[in-house]
Design a protein around this motif. Structure first.
Motif, PDB file in Angstrom:
ATOM      1  N   ASN A 603       1.222  -1.411   0.044  1.00  0.00           N
ATOM      2  CA  ASN A 603       0.298  -0.342  -0.371  1.00  0.00           C
ATOM      3  C   ASN A 603       0.806   1.134   0.087  1.00  0.00           C
ATOM      4  O   ASN A 603       0.355   2.295   0.798  1.00  0.00           O
ATOM      5  CB  ASN A 603      -0.746  -0.094   1.387  1.00  0.00           C
ATOM      6  N   ASP A 604       1.986   1.280  -0.837  1.00  0.00           N
ATOM      7  CA  ASP A 604       3.430   2.446  -0.209  1.00  0.00           C
ATOM      8  C   ASP A 604       1.835   3.603  -1.046  1.00  0.00           C
ATOM      9  O   ASP A 604       2.780   4.472  -0.789  1.00  0.00           O
ATOM     10  CB  ASP A 604       4.120   1.902  -1.180  1.00  0.00           C
ATOM     11  N   ALA A 605       1.807   3.463  -2.211  1.00  0.00           N
ATOM     12  CA  ALA A 605       1.508   4.685  -2.972  1.00  0.00           C
ATOM     13  C   ALA A 605      -0.230   5.358  -2.208  1.00  0.00           C
ATOM     14  O   ALA A 605      -0.021   6.550  -1.418  1.00  0.00           O
ATOM     15  CB  ALA A 605       0.412   4.514  -4.307  1.00  0.00           C
ATOM     16  N   ALA A 606      -0.585   4.768  -1.351  1.00  0.00           N
ATOM     17  CA  ALA A 606      -1.316   5.109  -0.414  1.00  0.00           C
ATOM     18  C   ALA A 606      -1.120   5.110   0.768  1.00  0.00           C
ATOM     19  O   ALA A 606      -1.095   6.816   2.044  1.00  0.00           O
ATOM     20  CB  ALA A 606      -2.673   4.267  -0.185  1.00  0.00           C
ATOM     21  N   ARG A 607      -0.074   4.877   1.584  1.00  0.00           N
ATOM     22  CA  ARG A 607       0.659   5.170   2.386  1.00  0.00           C
ATOM     23  C   ARG A 607       1.825   6.677   1.927  1.00  0.00           C
ATOM     24  O   ARG A 607       1.480   7.920   3.284  1.00  0.00           O
ATOM     25  CB  ARG A 607       1.961   4.125   2.783  1.00  0.00           C
ATOM     26  N   ALA A 718      -4.065   5.998  12.284  1.00  0.00           N
ATOM     27  CA  ALA A 718      -5.922   5.344  12.755  1.00  0.00           C
ATOM     28  C   ALA A 718      -6.038   4.441  11.549  1.00  0.00           C
ATOM     29  O   ALA A 718      -6.605   3.447  11.778  1.00  0.00           O
ATOM     30  CB  ALA A 718      -6.500   7.171  13.444  1.00  0.00           C
ATOM     31  N   ASP A 719      -5.452   4.613  10.502  1.00  0.00           N
ATOM     32  CA  ASP A 719      -6.568   3.874   9.454  1.00  0.00           C
ATOM     33  C   ASP A 719      -5.283   2.977   9.170  1.00  0.00           C
ATOM     34  O   ASP A 719      -5.335   2.541   7.739  1.00  0.00           O
ATOM     35  CB  ASP A 719      -6.910   5.059   8.124  1.00  0.00           C
ATOM     36  N   GLY A 720      -4.047   3.330   9.639  1.00  0.00           N
ATOM     37  CA  GLY A 720      -3.294   1.932   9.489  1.00  0.00           C
ATOM     38  C   GLY A 720      -2.129   2.058   8.620  1.00  0.00           C
ATOM     39  O   GLY A 720      -1.654   1.464   8.373  1.00  0.00           O
ATOM     40  N   MET A 721      -2.017   3.361   8.227  1.00  0.00           N
ATOM     41  CA  MET A 721      -0.922   3.545   7.119  1.00  0.00           C
ATOM     42  C   MET A 721       0.272   3.803   8.263  1.00  0.00           C
ATOM     43  O   MET A 721       0.527   4.595   8.710  1.00  0.00           O
ATOM     44  CB  MET A 721      -1.249   4.758   6.770  1.00  0.00           C
ATOM     45  N   VAL A 722       1.287   3.482   7.432  1.00  0.00           N
ATOM     46  CA  VAL A 722       2.633   3.793   8.184  1.00  0.00           C
ATOM     47  C   VAL A 722       4.149   5.025   7.179  1.00  0.00           C
ATOM     48  O   VAL A 722       3.864   4.459   6.442  1.00  0.00           O
ATOM     49  CB  VAL A 722       3.801   2.483   9.024  1.00  0.00           C
ATOM     50  N   LEU A 723       3.659   5.642   8.416  1.00  0.00           N
ATOM     51  CA  LEU A 723       4.315   7.532   7.917  1.00  0.00           C
ATOM     52  C   LEU A 723       5.615   7.174   8.377  1.00  0.00           C
ATOM     53  O   LEU A 723       6.277   7.443   7.279  1.00  0.00           O
ATOM     54  CB  LEU A 723       3.728   8.893   8.761  1.00  0.00           C
TER      55      LEU A 723
END
Length: 781
Positions: A603-607, A718-723
């Motif tokens: 999910n790198d693009a969404a991240r 909160a939506d599970g994206m690792v910044l």
């Protein structure tokens, strides 16, 4: 025997008389404490009840105080609310009992008919009638003594006529005693809730020792017991409400009373659920014309018990450990013997208090050992003990329970080598010959089972290129067997060569044709001379082979690059994981280089879009993030703390405790970013010694900063994206405890809140080791 462990066998230690005196002193102290608990029950029982109720009510008092209400008024309001609820419950019970007592005469006919039916069923001819007739015949043949026995005369003592005042006092005393106890409980409860700080200070003074440990113990006890009692209330209510509704639907009279009584009685361990089911079953027996109402009531109770025990309690309590089943039974017996029925009701909360205090205070650590459900022995010790006891099947069962996600290499790395290390340490000091034979046979069975359950992922057509050789004795060869299996699971074909006396004939017979790399295993604490001799003979007979030495008990001095090179080896490893990675790097360097770069998540693009949406790259929160980095460095006492985020191509340093070399422009290529590992794996990364991990030993950033320890907690929204990650770096190797890992994740949540502007989301609690029994009493985290 193929070899011996270096060193002389230590002499058994003499018995220290001071230990006997210490044990005797503890026994005397325990006897005094038990006597004080028994003799002082009239005072201690109300105090214990007040403390436990105080634990449950403290969060409500704190909530009212934070809303601006004075603490005294908050305490009074909470106590009055509790008193009104108890009074309402008393009126409910009284009214329901009055209604039932008025209706009971109408049920007498039904009761008589059912009792008559049951009696006729019992008197009907059955399978034991023949046996009973035979017994009667034998008794008639034997006969009895015909001597008539004259019954003794009955003598009755008639006292003088009692005064009305004496009779009144005799009737009032049992009624006044509970009221007096309730009054004492209310007074104690008011004081406990009102002056909590002073009481905590006095308890800390009594505990003594380390101020940090005593504070942690008390805070942990208050938190756990408060949550335990709250969860117990929720569990009981979630049982009582469906019970009442189910009884109403079935048609059992007094359904509201039985539901409320079930919720209250479940506070009593063991007897409570049984007592709460007797009353509705008895009433269903009396009311229903047939047996349908009894059967439906029994089915309802069994269904609620299953749901409560297997669904509601695990969901509310979580997976945290608590009291073992044995300690629960022993505690119930002990407190009941001391304080009667009240002791039975208080047994679980009081024992939980003792357990938590034992976990947080070294002086009371024996309580955790006696009462806790967590295994008191670590995994390697448990496996080793089962092998000594000649129970390899039990050891295999422990191994199967320990291995998670089919990661056998991690098991070898964390536990397998440690088992062999214990065998090595006890070989000459404690183990007898039969013990050694049991351990060796058990290890053979254990490793054979693992290799059968987890076969190597090696193409059979590939010829082995790696040979693992035992250095001096049996334990060295067992470590080689583990390493060969681990290499096979990594796709590297390897063979094992047993240990032996290092002679010209032995080296010639090793059969190393086609072998590129040799790994020699040593458990000795002083292996330098043996390594030098072995490497010299190997290079003379088998030139061109690269040599890796696995030192499982390596002294620090021999791990230096210059020291191992002087002994004739190319590399040195200390763990199975390091051996697999380093050998893989030597045999297949192209594959090893690929693994040095962190993977790209799916999910790198969404991240990356989520990262851009935070606008953190414009440094609007730089001052706050620098402050959080400095705090993290100070809290964990490390050299550096860095907060970084990962874009599509670069790592951006958005917060740091000090100015790090090479980060003047604040960016690092993504393929060299340390935090990219936390982003890729979406979990906390800890590398205790980067020099021993081939993935990081030559990492450019670590070399530039001169650090040997690295830990990174992912910054997850909160939506599970690792910044990105909150990273800790230090100059020397170190380890982190579970509490430190939890704290690091919590601080990472604070960083995410600063980046996104949202409230911090606490990470879920880290799961502790499994309880030793499935029926352990849960204790909330």
């Amino acid at each position: 025997m193929r070899g011996t462990q270096p060193g002389d066998a230590p002499q058994p230690a003499a018995v220290d008389p001071s230990n006997i005196v210490r044990v005797a002193a503890w026994l005397v102290v325990a006897a005094i404490i038990v006597a004080a608990l028994y003799l002082g029950q009239n005072v201690l029982t109300p105090l214990a009840i007040a403390f436990l109720i105080g634990f449950a009510l403290k969060p409500l008092v704190t909530w009212l105080t934070r809303r601006g209400l004075p603490r005294a008024l908050s305490v009074i309001a909470v106590i009055l609310t509790l008193a009104m609820l108890l009074t309402a419950f008393g009126f409910l019970v009284a009214s329901q009992l009055g209604t039932l007592s008025a209706q009971l005469p109408a049920y007498q006919t039904t009761i008589r008919e059912k009792i008559r039916d049951v009696g006729e069923s019992i008197r009907a001819p059955g399978m034991f009638d023949g046996v009973m007739r035979t017994v009667d015949s034998v008794q008639e043949e034997v006969g009895t003594d015909e001597t008539e026995i004259v019954p003794p005369l009955r003598v009755q003592m008639v006292g003088s006529e009692r005064q009305p005042l004496e009779t009144a006092l005799e009737w009032l005393t049992p009624a006044l005693e509970p009221l007096a106890t309730a009054g004492i409980v209310i007074v104690f409860l008011f004081l406990v809730l009102l002056d909590r700080g002073d009481m905590r200070d006095r308890l800390i003074r009594l505990l003594g020792g380390n101020l940090h440990q005593s504070t942690d113990a008390l805070e942990d006890a208050a938190k756990r017991i408060s949550k335990y009692l709250l969860m117990q209330v929720i569990v009981n209510v979630s049982y009582g409400v469906p019970m009442a509704l189910g009884l109403w639907f079935i048609g059992v009279p007094g359904w509201l009373l039985w539901g409320a009584l079930a919720a209250v009685l479940r506070f009593i361990p063991y007897l409570g659920p049984l007592l709460s089911s007797v009353f509705p079953l008895a009433l269903a027996f009396a009311v229903g014309d047939g047996w349908e109402m009894v059967i439906w009531t029994l089915a309802l109770i069994l269904f609620l018990e299953l749901i409560s025990n297997n669904v509601v309690e695990p969901m509310l309590y979580g997976t945290s450990t608590g009291l073992s089943a044995m300690s629960l039974i022993a505690a119930a017996t002990f407190w009941t013997a001391l304080w009667g029925p009240i002791g039975l009701i208080l047994s679980t909360p009081l024992t939980v208090c003792l357990l938590v205090l034992g976990r947080g205070n070294p002086q009371l650590g024996f309580l955790d050992t006696l009462l806790g459900s967590t295994p008191v022995l670590d995994v390697p010790t448990r496996i080793y003990q089962r092998l000594i006891a000649d129970k390899p099947e039990d050891a295999i069962e422990i191994v199967d329970d320990t291995i998670e996600d089919d990661d056998v290499v991690e098991f070898y790395n964390a536990h397998g080598i440690e088992v062999l290390r214990k065998v090595s340490e006890d070989y000459l000091s404690n183990a007898r010959p039969e013990h050694r034979q049991r351990v060796f046979n058990g290890m053979d069975a254990l490793l054979d089972d693992l290799k059968e359950e987890y076969p190597p992922a090696v193409d059979p057509a590939l010829a082995p290129r790696i040979a693992c050789i035992g250095g001096r004795w049996e334990i060295d060869s067992l470590a080689c067997e583990m390493l060969v299996h681990a290499l096979g699971l990594a796709g590297l074909p390897a063979v094992e060569r047993r240990e032996g006396v290092v002679s010209t004939r032995y080296v010639n017979d090793l059969d190393l044709d086609g072998i590129d790399l040799v790994c020699i295993s040593f458990f000795s604490r002083e292996p330098a001379t043996a390594i030098k001799a072995f490497c010299r003979r190997l290079r003379n007979r088998w030139p061109g082979r690269r040599i890796v030495v696995a030192l499982w008990n390596a002294p620090p001095a021999i791990l230096e690059p210059g020291a191992i090179a002087a002994l004739g080896a190319d590399e040195v490893v200390t763990t199975v994981q390091e051996a697999v990675l380093r050998i893989q790097r030597m045999v297949a360097p192209e594959t090893s280089l690929e693994r040095r770069v962190a993977d790209i998540p799916e999910n790198d693009a969404a991240r990356v879009e989520a990262l851009i949406a935070t606008h953190i790259l414009d440094d609007h929160a730089r001052e706050e993030l620098d402050a959080l980095s400095k705090r993290a460095a100070a809290v964990f006492d490390v050299k550096f703390a860095v907060i970084s985020v990962i874009s599509a191509t670069e790592e951006h340093v958005v917060g740091q405790s000090v100015d790090l070399p090479g980060t003047r422009d604040g960016t690092i290529p993504r393929d060299q970013a340390l935090s990219a590992y936390a982003v890729a794996e979406d979990e906390l990364i800890v590398v205790g010694d980067t020099k021993r991990d081939p993935r990081f030993a030559d990492h450019p950033q670590l070399r530039l900063w001169g650090t040997s320890f690295f830990a990174a907690a992912p910054l997850k929204t909160a939506d599970g994206m690792v910044l990105g990650a909150l990273s800790l770096l230090d100059m020397s190797p170190r380890k982190m405890s579970e509490e430190e890992l939890t704290l690091l994740e919590s601080m990472a949540a604070d960083v995410v809140a600063a980046i996104t502007g949202e409230d911090a989301i606490e990470p879920p609690p880290r799961e502790p080791e499994k309880p030793s029994t499935a029926v352990a009493q849960p204790v909330p985290d």
